[in-house]
Design a protein around this motif. Sequence first.
Motif, mmCIF file in Angstrom:
data_model
loop_
_atom_site.group_PDB
_atom_site.id
_atom_site.type_symbol
_atom_site.label_atom_id
_atom_site.label_comp_id
_atom_site.label_asym_id
_atom_site.label_seq_id
_atom_site.Cartn_x
_atom_site.Cartn_y
_atom_site.Cartn_z
ATOM 1 N N UNK A 35 90.191 -10.588 48.146
ATOM 2 C CA UNK A 35 89.285 -9.662 47.473
ATOM 3 C C UNK A 35 89.762 -9.406 46.050
ATOM 4 N N UNK A 36 88.836 -8.874 45.240
ATOM 5 C CA UNK A 36 89.143 -8.543 43.855
ATOM 6 C C UNK A 36 88.494 -7.207 43.508
ATOM 7 N N UNK A 37 88.262 -6.972 42.225
ATOM 8 C CA UNK A 37 87.721 -5.684 41.784
ATOM 9 C C UNK A 37 86.329 -5.389 42.330
ATOM 10 N N UNK A 38 85.653 -6.372 42.881
ATOM 11 C CA UNK A 38 84.309 -6.132 43.412
ATOM 12 C C UNK A 38 84.329 -5.233 44.650
ATOM 13 N N UNK A 39 85.501 -5.063 45.291
ATOM 14 C CA UNK A 39 85.580 -4.088 46.390
ATOM 15 C C UNK A 39 85.325 -2.682 45.850
ATOM 16 N N UNK A 143 75.780 -2.637 47.022
ATOM 17 C CA UNK A 143 76.123 -2.722 48.443
ATOM 18 C C UNK A 143 75.536 -4.032 48.966
ATOM 19 N N UNK A 144 76.312 -5.093 48.771
ATOM 20 C CA UNK A 144 75.903 -6.458 49.135
ATOM 21 C C UNK A 144 77.044 -7.151 49.860
ATOM 22 N N UNK A 145 76.678 -8.045 50.766
ATOM 23 C CA UNK A 145 77.698 -8.779 51.527
ATOM 24 C C UNK A 145 78.653 -9.540 50.616
ATOM 25 N N UNK A 146 78.088 -10.324 49.734
ATOM 26 C CA UNK A 146 78.910 -11.219 48.907
ATOM 27 C C UNK A 146 79.357 -10.509 47.634
ATOM 28 N N UNK A 147 80.673 -10.456 47.418
ATOM 29 C CA UNK A 147 81.166 -9.756 46.229
ATOM 30 C C UNK A 147 80.609 -10.317 44.927
ATOM 31 N N UNK A 148 80.420 -11.619 44.861
ATOM 32 C CA UNK A 148 79.928 -12.224 43.620
ATOM 33 C C UNK A 148 78.478 -11.841 43.323
ATOM 34 N N UNK A 149 77.773 -11.295 44.305
ATOM 35 C CA UNK A 149 76.399 -10.848 44.101
ATOM 36 C C UNK A 149 76.307 -9.399 43.613
ATOM 37 N N UNK A 150 77.422 -8.679 43.669
ATOM 38 C CA UNK A 150 77.440 -7.297 43.193
ATOM 39 C C UNK A 150 77.549 -7.283 41.673
#
Length: 164
Positions: A35-39, A143-150
Motif C-alpha cells: 500500500x501507499x498514500x492512497x490508503x 472510496x474505491x477498491x483499487x487505490x490507483x482509481x482514487x
Amino acid sequence: MLSDFGEARFGQKSYTGVIQPVPYRAPEVIFGMPWDEKVDIWSVGVMMWDMMEGKNLIRTLPDAEAETEPVYDDQLAHMVALLGPPPADFLKRCPAEKASKYFDEQGMWIGEVAIPDDSFEKAEERLEGEERTKFLEFVRLVVRWKPEDRLSASELLQHDWLRK
C-alpha cells in the motif's frame, strides 16, 4: 484535530503490514497487499462520511479492533454492497489465501455473511439536493477498491463539494 492514530510511515513509496483502525482500513490493507498514500485517501472518504452522517459508512464487527487478525466478513460484505464486487485485476493482486476466504475465482462473494441491502444513496440521510449529489460524488471518487482509481489529495481539493 488531526491524528495519524500512531500509524504514520515515512521514507518509502510502498509499504506492507497493517495500519489504520479497522473501520477505516482500506481494501489493500485488509488483503495484505502493498500500500501507499492512497490508503489515506480511502480513510478521508470514510471519515468524511462518518462526520457528515454521524455514523460509520462501513460496518465492522464491534470487537474487530480487539482481535489479532480481525474477521472482515461484515466489513467486506458491506463494501461489496456499497461498491459492487472488487474488480478481477484487483483480486488477482491479492494474496490468494486472503482473497479466497471471501471471493471465488470469478470474484463472487463467498464470505460467511450475506451482503446487506445497502447503497450510498440508502445510507445518506442528512443532505438534500445538489449538496447531497456532490457529497455522494466526492465519496465515490475516494472510496474505491483499487487505490490507483482514487483521486489524489490535490485533485480532491479541487472537488466542488469541498470548494463550496
